[in-house]
Design a protein around this motif. Structure first.
Motif, PDB file in Angstrom:
ATOM      1  N   GLU A  44      -1.850 -30.328  16.057  1.00 16.64           N
ATOM      2  CA  GLU A  44      -0.467 -29.840  16.046  1.00 16.64           C
ATOM      3  C   GLU A  44       0.028 -29.769  14.608  1.00 16.64           C
ATOM      4  OE1 GLU A  44       1.270 -28.501  18.211  1.00 16.64           O
ATOM      5  OE2 GLU A  44       0.596 -29.140  20.186  1.00 16.64           O
ATOM      6  N   GLU A  45      -0.640 -28.915  13.832  1.00 16.99           N
ATOM      7  CA  GLU A  45      -0.357 -28.863  12.395  1.00 16.99           C
ATOM      8  C   GLU A  45       1.078 -28.480  12.073  1.00 16.99           C
ATOM      9  OE1 GLU A  45      -4.813 -28.102  12.817  1.00 16.99           O
ATOM     10  OE2 GLU A  45      -2.970 -27.524  13.886  1.00 16.99           O
ATOM     11  N   SER A  46       1.729 -27.672  12.900  1.00 21.35           N
ATOM     12  CA  SER A  46       3.106 -27.278  12.585  1.00 21.35           C
ATOM     13  C   SER A  46       4.097 -28.414  12.829  1.00 21.35           C
ATOM     14  CB  SER A  46       3.521 -26.043  13.396  1.00 21.35           C
ATOM     15  OG  SER A  46       3.668 -26.341  14.765  1.00 21.35           O
ATOM     16  N   MET A  47       3.623 -29.544  13.369  1.00 18.53           N
ATOM     17  CA  MET A  47       4.450 -30.742  13.517  1.00 18.53           C
ATOM     18  C   MET A  47       4.126 -31.788  12.453  1.00 18.53           C
ATOM     19  SD  MET A  47       4.422 -31.072  17.699  1.00 18.53           S
ATOM     20  CE  MET A  47       5.430 -32.565  17.712  1.00 18.53           C
ATOM     21  N   CYS A  48       3.324 -31.403  11.470  1.00 13.86           N
ATOM     22  CA  CYS A  48       2.917 -32.310  10.391  1.00 13.86           C
ATOM     23  C   CYS A  48       4.132 -32.995   9.768  1.00 13.86           C
ATOM     24  CB  CYS A  48       2.167 -31.523   9.326  1.00 13.86           C
ATOM     25  SG  CYS A  48       1.701 -32.485   7.866  1.00 13.86           S
ATOM     26  N   VAL A  49       3.994 -34.263   9.442  1.00 10.69           N
ATOM     27  CA  VAL A  49       5.119 -35.020   8.872  1.00 10.69           C
ATOM     28  C   VAL A  49       5.503 -34.500   7.493  1.00 10.69           C
ATOM     29  CG1 VAL A  49       4.611 -37.098  10.210  1.00 10.69           C
ATOM     30  CG2 VAL A  49       3.546 -36.802   7.961  1.00 10.69           C
ATOM     31  N   SER A  50       4.603 -33.776   6.824  1.00  9.67           N
ATOM     32  CA  SER A  50       4.929 -33.217   5.511  1.00  9.67           C
ATOM     33  C   SER A  50       4.916 -31.687   5.537  1.00  9.67           C
ATOM     34  CB  SER A  50       3.936 -33.720   4.458  1.00  9.67           C
ATOM     35  OG  SER A  50       2.607 -33.316   4.768  1.00  9.67           O
ATOM     36  N   TYR A  51       5.167 -31.107   6.699  1.00 11.86           N
ATOM     37  CA  TYR A  51       5.089 -29.657   6.852  1.00 11.86           C
ATOM     38  C   TYR A  51       6.093 -28.963   5.933  1.00 11.86           C
ATOM     39  CZ  TYR A  51       4.189 -25.253   9.314  1.00 11.86           C
ATOM     40  OH  TYR A  51       3.809 -23.980   9.637  1.00 11.86           O
ATOM     41  N   HIS A  52       5.633 -27.918   5.264  1.00 10.95           N
ATOM     42  CA  HIS A  52       6.511 -27.124   4.404  1.00 10.95           C
ATOM     43  C   HIS A  52       5.924 -25.722   4.287  1.00 10.95           C
ATOM     44  CE1 HIS A  52       3.491 -28.932   1.745  1.00 10.95           C
ATOM     45  NE2 HIS A  52       3.721 -27.979   0.869  1.00 10.95           N
ATOM     46  N   LEU A  53       6.676 -24.833   3.661  1.00  9.46           N
ATOM     47  CA  LEU A  53       6.314 -23.420   3.688  1.00  9.46           C
ATOM     48  C   LEU A  53       6.202 -22.814   2.291  1.00  9.46           C
ATOM     49  CD1 LEU A  53       8.621 -22.092   6.553  1.00  9.46           C
ATOM     50  CD2 LEU A  53       6.208 -22.697   6.715  1.00  9.46           C
ATOM     51  N   ILE A  54       5.170 -22.011   2.116  1.00 11.52           N
ATOM     52  CA  ILE A  54       5.085 -21.143   0.943  1.00 11.52           C
ATOM     53  C   ILE A  54       6.294 -20.210   0.967  1.00 11.52           C
ATOM     54  CG2 ILE A  54       3.804 -19.201  -0.054  1.00 11.52           C
ATOM     55  CD1 ILE A  54       1.235 -20.529   0.983  1.00 11.52           C
ATOM     56  N   GLY A  55       6.962 -20.085  -0.164  1.00 15.77           N
ATOM     57  CA  GLY A  55       8.124 -19.207  -0.259  1.00 15.77           C
ATOM     58  C   GLY A  55       9.439 -19.909  -0.039  1.00 15.77           C
ATOM     59  N   GLU A  56       9.421 -21.014   0.731  1.00 15.91           N
ATOM     60  CA  GLU A  56      10.650 -21.768   0.946  1.00 15.91           C
ATOM     61  C   GLU A  56      10.668 -23.015   0.071  1.00 15.91           C
ATOM     62  OE1 GLU A  56      13.399 -23.804   4.442  1.00 15.91           O
ATOM     63  OE2 GLU A  56      11.272 -23.434   4.846  1.00 15.91           O
ATOM     64  N   HIS A  57       9.682 -23.869   0.228  1.00 16.86           N
ATOM     65  CA  HIS A  57       9.655 -25.134  -0.504  1.00 16.86           C
ATOM     66  C   HIS A  57       8.851 -25.045  -1.787  1.00 16.86           C
ATOM     67  CE1 HIS A  57      10.168 -26.015   3.827  1.00 16.86           C
ATOM     68  NE2 HIS A  57      11.105 -26.817   3.390  1.00 16.86           N
ATOM     69  N   ILE A  58       7.894 -24.125  -1.825  1.00 23.34           N
ATOM     70  CA  ILE A  58       7.075 -23.916  -3.018  1.00 23.34           C
ATOM     71  C   ILE A  58       7.012 -22.415  -3.317  1.00 23.34           C
ATOM     72  CG2 ILE A  58       5.705 -26.002  -2.723  1.00 23.34           C
ATOM     73  CD1 ILE A  58       3.508 -24.320  -1.469  1.00 23.34           C
ATOM     74  N   ARG A  59       6.481 -22.061  -4.473  1.00 21.50           N
ATOM     75  CA  ARG A  59       6.480 -20.682  -4.952  1.00 21.50           C
ATOM     76  C   ARG A  59       5.867 -19.734  -3.925  1.00 21.50           C
ATOM     77  NH1 ARG A  59       4.652 -20.891 -10.723  1.00 21.50           N
ATOM     78  NH2 ARG A  59       6.792 -21.678 -10.880  1.00 21.50           N
ATOM     79  N   GLY A  60       6.539 -18.571  -3.740  1.00 27.04           N
ATOM     80  CA  GLY A  60       6.121 -17.612  -2.743  1.00 27.04           C
ATOM     81  C   GLY A  60       5.274 -16.479  -3.300  1.00 27.04           C
TER      82      GLY A  60
END
Length: 346
Positions: A103-119
């Motif tokens: 269930e990778e999209s429930m990862c405790v450190s889940y974040h997104l390219i473009g939102e939390h880091i450079r897109g």
């Protein structure tokens, strides 16, 4: 290279298109020559700083993009120079209890390219191997760039989380947006009876083209009342609601007993009244959903590549007109996704 970027949060006037240092790839990364990038409402929230984000400025937005592999790191095994690829923006640790359970999209450190880091709204992008999927050469760049985020999100919502069945009735709110138009197509693919809302007759027509059996103009009609009328006062089995405060009360009213709301966002606000009396009396379920797992992405994107699903693109603009692209999303102009291309590609 040239890149869409902003150095502070704010309105559209903070967006610039200009020089940015070329990226250098790590051993597990791929250098992608970006041919097109898809916009999502996520790009608007990131630009505005909602929720509070701690970004390294200047920030390059963009969670969706596609292009050609230009170089690979020493540890990369899945891609070769010349491959066509699309970005899968979800980042996960691979080690926590949720990742270990698939269930990778429930990862405790889940974040997104473009939102939390450079897109990836730039001429070049260094993307981790795990965040890329192969794209058949026959797929056009607009489709490849605009499909990943919206179709994976809608697939997980309806199939994995919502468990939509072929005999059920489903209401898709905001059917003219990226996730909305993907959800309509997936619901139709499953065989459900599809109800869809949009704000103009033109958008309702597009929703019907995507597979909606019944359409409702939410600017003119109370959609909950319309649903009760259309279903003989029964209601629908599922509501797909990514709008939030403005629609949540009517979403609850639209449900049949035992029905469920599946939500992936709250663009109009995240704190509506809970409606607990309606929830417990009618034994309703409110189900959250975020992005998708790698397996779910592998399930849905081939159905886009082979033409089963269509990623509708309302406009394709130069990256130098990214301000206009953001405006189109904010003003809800048109139906489907907005794509930007590096000016050097035009």
């Amino acid at each position: 290279m040239k890149a869409v970027q902003f150095s502070e949060h704010g309105d559209r006037d903070v967006i610039e298109y200009g020089d940015f240092p070329d990226p250098e790839i790590d051993s597990d990364e791929v250098l992608v020559d970006i041919k097109a990038g898809g916009l999502n409402h996520l790009d608007i929230w990131t630009r505005r700083g909602m929720p509070i984000l701690d970004l390294d400025f200047p920030h390059i937005p963009g969670s969706d993009g596609a292009g050609v592999v230009q170089d690979i790191g020493d540890e990369v095994t899945r891609f070769e120079v010349g491959d066509h690829v699309a970005v899968q923006p979800g980042k996960y640790c691979g080690k926590c209890e949720f990742c270990r359970d698939g269930e990778e999209s429930m990862c405790v450190s889940y974040h997104l390219i473009g939102e939390h880091i450079r897109g990836v709204h730039s001429e070049l992008a260094a993307v981790p191997e795990e965040n890329l999927v192969k794209v058949p050469d026959h797929v056009d760049w607009e489709t490849a760039a605009s499909a990943s985020l919206v179709f994976q999100t809608a697939w997980r919502m309806l199939i994995s989380q919502g468990e939509l069945g072929p005999t059920e009735k489903v209401l898709v709110l905001g059917a003219s947006g990226g996730v909305g138009h993907a959800a309509v197509q997936i619901a139709d693919y499953v065989g459900a009876e599809v109800y869809a809302t949009a704000s103009t007759e033109e958008k309702l027509g597009y929703a019907e083209d995507c597979g909606a059996d019944h359409v409702i103009n939410y600017e003119e009609d109370d959609f909950a009342a319309e649903i009760r009328d259309l279903t003989g006062k029964r209601g629908v089995d599922m509501v797909v609601d990514h709008i939030g405060e403005a629609t949540y009360p009517n979403s609850l009213k639209s449900l049949a007993k035992g029905g469920r709301i599946v939500t992936c966002g709250a663009t109009t606000g995240g704190n509506p009244g809970a409606g607990l009396n309606r929830i417990f009396w009618n034994q309703l379920k409110v189900i959250g959903s975020t992005m998708a797992t790698p397996g779910e992405i592998d399930d849905v994107l081939p159905l886009v590549w082979d033409g089963t699903f269509e990623s509708h693109v309302r406009a394709s603009l130069p990256m130098s007109e990214a301000t206009r692209a953001h405006e189109m999303l904010e003003n809800r102009e048109g139906f489907g996704s907005v794509v930007v291309k590096p000016d050097s590609e035009l």
